[in-house]
Design a protein around this motif. Structure first.
Motif, PDB file in Angstrom:
ATOM      1  N   ARG A  45      17.416  -9.175   2.316  1.00  0.00           N
ATOM      2  CA  ARG A  45      16.267  -8.644   3.233  1.00  0.00           C
ATOM      3  C   ARG A  45      15.740  -7.255   3.105  1.00  0.00           C
ATOM      4  NH1 ARG A  45      19.516 -10.226   7.543  1.00  0.00           N
ATOM      5  NH2 ARG A  45      21.118  -8.569   7.867  1.00  0.00           N
ATOM      6  N   ASN A  46      16.950  -6.880   2.406  1.00  0.00           N
ATOM      7  CA  ASN A  46      15.827  -5.242   1.450  1.00  0.00           C
ATOM      8  C   ASN A  46      15.523  -5.493   0.442  1.00  0.00           C
ATOM      9  OD1 ASN A  46      17.148  -3.941   3.518  1.00  0.00           O
ATOM     10  ND2 ASN A  46      19.346  -2.996   2.285  1.00  0.00           N
ATOM     11  N   LYS A  47      15.590  -6.703  -0.453  1.00  0.00           N
ATOM     12  CA  LYS A  47      14.761  -7.330  -1.899  1.00  0.00           C
ATOM     13  C   LYS A  47      13.593  -7.623  -1.119  1.00  0.00           C
ATOM     14  CE  LYS A  47      18.275  -7.456  -5.408  1.00  0.00           C
ATOM     15  NZ  LYS A  47      19.430  -8.663  -5.698  1.00  0.00           N
ATOM     16  N   ASP A  48      12.895  -8.504   0.109  1.00  0.00           N
ATOM     17  CA  ASP A  48      12.045  -9.250   0.859  1.00  0.00           C
ATOM     18  C   ASP A  48      11.216  -8.066   1.269  1.00  0.00           C
ATOM     19  OD1 ASP A  48      12.872 -11.962   0.063  1.00  0.00           O
ATOM     20  OD2 ASP A  48      13.813 -11.815   2.300  1.00  0.00           O
ATOM     21  N   TYR A  49      12.323  -6.821   1.337  1.00  0.00           N
ATOM     22  CA  TYR A  49      11.170  -5.861   2.104  1.00  0.00           C
ATOM     23  C   TYR A  49      10.568  -4.928   0.969  1.00  0.00           C
ATOM     24  CZ  TYR A  49      10.406  -0.886   3.556  1.00  0.00           C
ATOM     25  OH  TYR A  49       9.818   0.268   4.362  1.00  0.00           O
ATOM     26  N   GLU A  50      11.340  -4.862  -0.295  1.00  0.00           N
ATOM     27  CA  GLU A  50      10.933  -3.905  -1.933  1.00  0.00           C
ATOM     28  C   GLU A  50       9.482  -4.244  -2.314  1.00  0.00           C
ATOM     29  OE1 GLU A  50      10.472  -1.154  -4.256  1.00  0.00           O
ATOM     30  OE2 GLU A  50      11.791  -1.123  -2.157  1.00  0.00           O
ATOM     31  N   ILE A  51       9.868  -5.871  -2.280  1.00  0.00           N
ATOM     32  CA  ILE A  51       8.697  -6.873  -2.550  1.00  0.00           C
ATOM     33  C   ILE A  51       7.133  -6.690  -1.432  1.00  0.00           C
ATOM     34  CG2 ILE A  51       7.693  -9.256  -2.642  1.00  0.00           C
ATOM     35  CD1 ILE A  51      10.537 -10.330  -3.946  1.00  0.00           C
ATOM     36  N   SER A  52       7.882  -6.480  -0.330  1.00  0.00           N
ATOM     37  CA  SER A  52       6.766  -6.461   0.909  1.00  0.00           C
ATOM     38  C   SER A  52       5.419  -5.008   0.530  1.00  0.00           C
ATOM     39  CB  SER A  52       7.032  -6.719   1.863  1.00  0.00           C
ATOM     40  OG  SER A  52       5.834  -6.612   3.188  1.00  0.00           O
ATOM     41  N   ARG A  53       7.069  -3.995   0.464  1.00  0.00           N
ATOM     42  CA  ARG A  53       5.845  -2.775  -0.216  1.00  0.00           C
ATOM     43  C   ARG A  53       5.085  -3.038  -1.814  1.00  0.00           C
ATOM     44  NH1 ARG A  53       7.047   1.495  -2.617  1.00  0.00           N
ATOM     45  NH2 ARG A  53       8.293   0.959  -4.154  1.00  0.00           N
ATOM     46  N   LEU A  54       5.975  -3.172  -2.661  1.00  0.00           N
ATOM     47  CA  LEU A  54       4.648  -2.968  -4.058  1.00  0.00           C
ATOM     48  C   LEU A  54       3.852  -4.383  -3.313  1.00  0.00           C
ATOM     49  CD1 LEU A  54       7.909  -3.506  -6.204  1.00  0.00           C
ATOM     50  CD2 LEU A  54       6.695  -1.465  -5.299  1.00  0.00           C
ATOM     51  N   SER A  55       3.624  -5.253  -3.020  1.00  0.00           N
ATOM     52  CA  SER A  55       3.180  -5.557  -2.413  1.00  0.00           C
ATOM     53  C   SER A  55       1.412  -5.448  -2.585  1.00  0.00           C
ATOM     54  CB  SER A  55       3.144  -7.061  -2.179  1.00  0.00           C
ATOM     55  OG  SER A  55       2.018  -7.864  -1.912  1.00  0.00           O
ATOM     56  N   ASN A  56       2.015  -4.268  -0.870  1.00  0.00           N
ATOM     57  CA  ASN A  56       0.973  -3.998  -0.334  1.00  0.00           C
ATOM     58  C   ASN A  56       0.586  -2.742  -1.099  1.00  0.00           C
ATOM     59  OD1 ASN A  56       1.787  -5.375   2.260  1.00  0.00           O
ATOM     60  ND2 ASN A  56       2.515  -3.960   2.910  1.00  0.00           N
ATOM     61  N   ALA A  57       1.619  -1.885  -2.001  1.00  0.00           N
ATOM     62  CA  ALA A  57       0.811  -0.639  -2.808  1.00  0.00           C
ATOM     63  C   ALA A  57      -0.293  -1.452  -3.982  1.00  0.00           C
ATOM     64  CB  ALA A  57       2.360  -0.227  -3.445  1.00  0.00           C
ATOM     65  N   LEU A  58       0.319  -2.790  -4.303  1.00  0.00           N
ATOM     66  CA  LEU A  58      -0.675  -3.533  -5.327  1.00  0.00           C
ATOM     67  C   LEU A  58      -1.694  -3.263  -4.793  1.00  0.00           C
ATOM     68  CD1 LEU A  58      -0.781  -4.357  -8.206  1.00  0.00           C
ATOM     69  CD2 LEU A  58       0.019  -6.602  -7.073  1.00  0.00           C
ATOM     70  N   ASP A  59      -2.141  -4.060  -3.833  1.00  0.00           N
ATOM     71  CA  ASP A  59      -3.298  -4.363  -3.365  1.00  0.00           C
ATOM     72  C   ASP A  59      -4.379  -3.005  -2.809  1.00  0.00           C
ATOM     73  OD1 ASP A  59      -2.765  -6.873  -2.387  1.00  0.00           O
ATOM     74  OD2 ASP A  59      -1.923  -7.211  -0.757  1.00  0.00           O
ATOM     75  N   ALA A  60      -3.750  -2.238  -2.439  1.00  0.00           N
ATOM     76  CA  ALA A  60      -4.058  -1.236  -2.015  1.00  0.00           C
ATOM     77  C   ALA A  60      -4.867  -0.206  -3.344  1.00  0.00           C
ATOM     78  CB  ALA A  60      -3.045  -0.231  -1.541  1.00  0.00           C
ATOM     79  N   LYS A  61      -3.462  -0.801  -4.933  1.00  0.00           N
ATOM     80  CA  LYS A  61      -4.588  -0.531  -5.377  1.00  0.00           C
ATOM     81  C   LYS A  61      -5.607  -1.476  -6.539  1.00  0.00           C
ATOM     82  CE  LYS A  61      -1.566   3.098  -7.079  1.00  0.00           C
ATOM     83  NZ  LYS A  61      -2.336   4.654  -6.587  1.00  0.00           N
ATOM     84  N   GLN A  62      -5.619  -2.084  -6.054  1.00  0.00           N
ATOM     85  CA  GLN A  62      -6.823  -3.294  -6.590  1.00  0.00           C
ATOM     86  C   GLN A  62      -8.091  -3.223  -5.624  1.00  0.00           C
ATOM     87  OE1 GLN A  62      -4.339  -6.697  -6.269  1.00  0.00           O
ATOM     88  NE2 GLN A  62      -3.712  -7.294  -8.234  1.00  0.00           N
ATOM     89  N   GLU A  63      -7.669  -2.588  -4.592  1.00  0.00           N
ATOM     90  CA  GLU A  63      -9.287  -2.359  -3.673  1.00  0.00           C
ATOM     91  C   GLU A  63      -9.054  -0.766  -4.696  1.00  0.00           C
ATOM     92  OE1 GLU A  63      -7.965  -2.398   0.205  1.00  0.00           O
ATOM     93  OE2 GLU A  63      -7.499  -3.808   0.280  1.00  0.00           O
ATOM     94  N   GLU A  64      -8.790   0.252  -4.559  1.00  0.00           N
ATOM     95  CA  GLU A  64      -8.844   1.505  -5.140  1.00  0.00           C
ATOM     96  C   GLU A  64      -9.760   1.162  -6.307  1.00  0.00           C
ATOM     97  OE1 GLU A  64      -9.347   5.741  -5.759  1.00  0.00           O
ATOM     98  OE2 GLU A  64      -9.339   4.502  -4.053  1.00  0.00           O
ATOM     99  N   ASN A  65      -9.199   0.047  -7.121  1.00  0.00           N
ATOM    100  CA  ASN A  65      -9.589  -0.401  -8.554  1.00  0.00           C
ATOM    101  C   ASN A  65     -10.634  -0.870  -9.149  1.00  0.00           C
ATOM    102  OD1 ASN A  65     -10.066  -0.397 -11.609  1.00  0.00           O
ATOM    103  ND2 ASN A  65      -8.346  -2.590 -11.557  1.00  0.00           N
ATOM    104  N   ALA A  66     -11.261  -1.799  -7.144  1.00  0.00           N
ATOM    105  CA  ALA A  66     -12.639  -2.491  -7.306  1.00  0.00           C
ATOM    106  C   ALA A  66     -14.120  -1.077  -6.599  1.00  0.00           C
ATOM    107  CB  ALA A  66     -12.555  -3.324  -5.978  1.00  0.00           C
ATOM    108  N   ARG A  67     -12.748  -0.331  -5.627  1.00  0.00           N
ATOM    109  CA  ARG A  67     -14.068   0.816  -5.936  1.00  0.00           C
ATOM    110  C   ARG A  67     -14.422   1.944  -6.804  1.00  0.00           C
ATOM    111  NH1 ARG A  67     -14.161   5.967  -3.979  1.00  0.00           N
ATOM    112  NH2 ARG A  67     -12.418   6.211  -4.772  1.00  0.00           N
ATOM    113  N   LEU A  68     -13.504   2.391  -7.645  1.00  0.00           N
ATOM    114  CA  LEU A  68     -13.805   2.910  -8.904  1.00  0.00           C
ATOM    115  C   LEU A  68     -15.048   1.947  -9.423  1.00  0.00           C
ATOM    116  CD1 LEU A  68      -9.922   4.412  -9.067  1.00  0.00           C
ATOM    117  CD2 LEU A  68     -12.428   5.598  -7.982  1.00  0.00           C
ATOM    118  N   ASN A  69     -14.562   0.894  -9.846  1.00  0.00           N
ATOM    119  CA  ASN A  69     -15.409   0.114 -10.721  1.00  0.00           C
ATOM    120  C   ASN A  69     -16.525   0.231  -9.769  1.00  0.00           C
ATOM    121  OD1 ASN A  69     -13.637  -0.089 -12.629  1.00  0.00           O
ATOM    122  ND2 ASN A  69     -12.541  -2.254 -11.709  1.00  0.00           N
TER     123      ASN A  69
END
Length: 122
Positions: A45-69
């Protein structure tokens, strides 16, 4: 006879005692396995939570990258537009300078012709 009963009862009692010890040992091992399974579930469950957190962080970074591009693309377009404006201004200044030189040249010729006419008329 009683002796026969005792002789058969003692091995059975000993066997029964051994089976009870094995049962107790198996139950202990089973409890230990259940505890390990619970720990593994919590870790998963802890690993699933961490995966979810990292996935959300990645999505946010990708959105920021798209905005900056997109912003970079807009800035490049703006730069290209400004460069074109500057080239047009320089070109216009060159034409004005060229026209000014031509006018100046024409004015000088005109005055020379007028002066030549005056000289000829005298």
């Amino acid at each position: 006879s009683v002796g026969d009963t005792v002789e058969t009862a003692l091995p059975q009692a000993s066997e029964l005692h051994e089976l009870r010890q094995q049962k107790s040992k198996c139950e202990s091992e089973m409890k230990e396995c259940q505890l390990r399974l619970q720990v593994a579930d919590v870790e998963n469950r802890n690993k699933d939570y961490e995966i979810s957190r990292l996935s959300n962080a990645l999505d946010a970074k990708q959105e920021e990258n798209a905005r900056l591009n997109s912003e970079l693309k807009n800035l490049k377009s703006e730069k290209d537009g400004m460069k074109l404006q500057l080239e047009n201004l320089i070109s216009g200044e060159n034409r004005k300078t060229s026209t000014s030189i031509k006018r100046s040249d024409c004015n000088e010729r005109y005055h020379l012709i007028l002066n030549a006419d005056k000289i000829l008329l005298e």
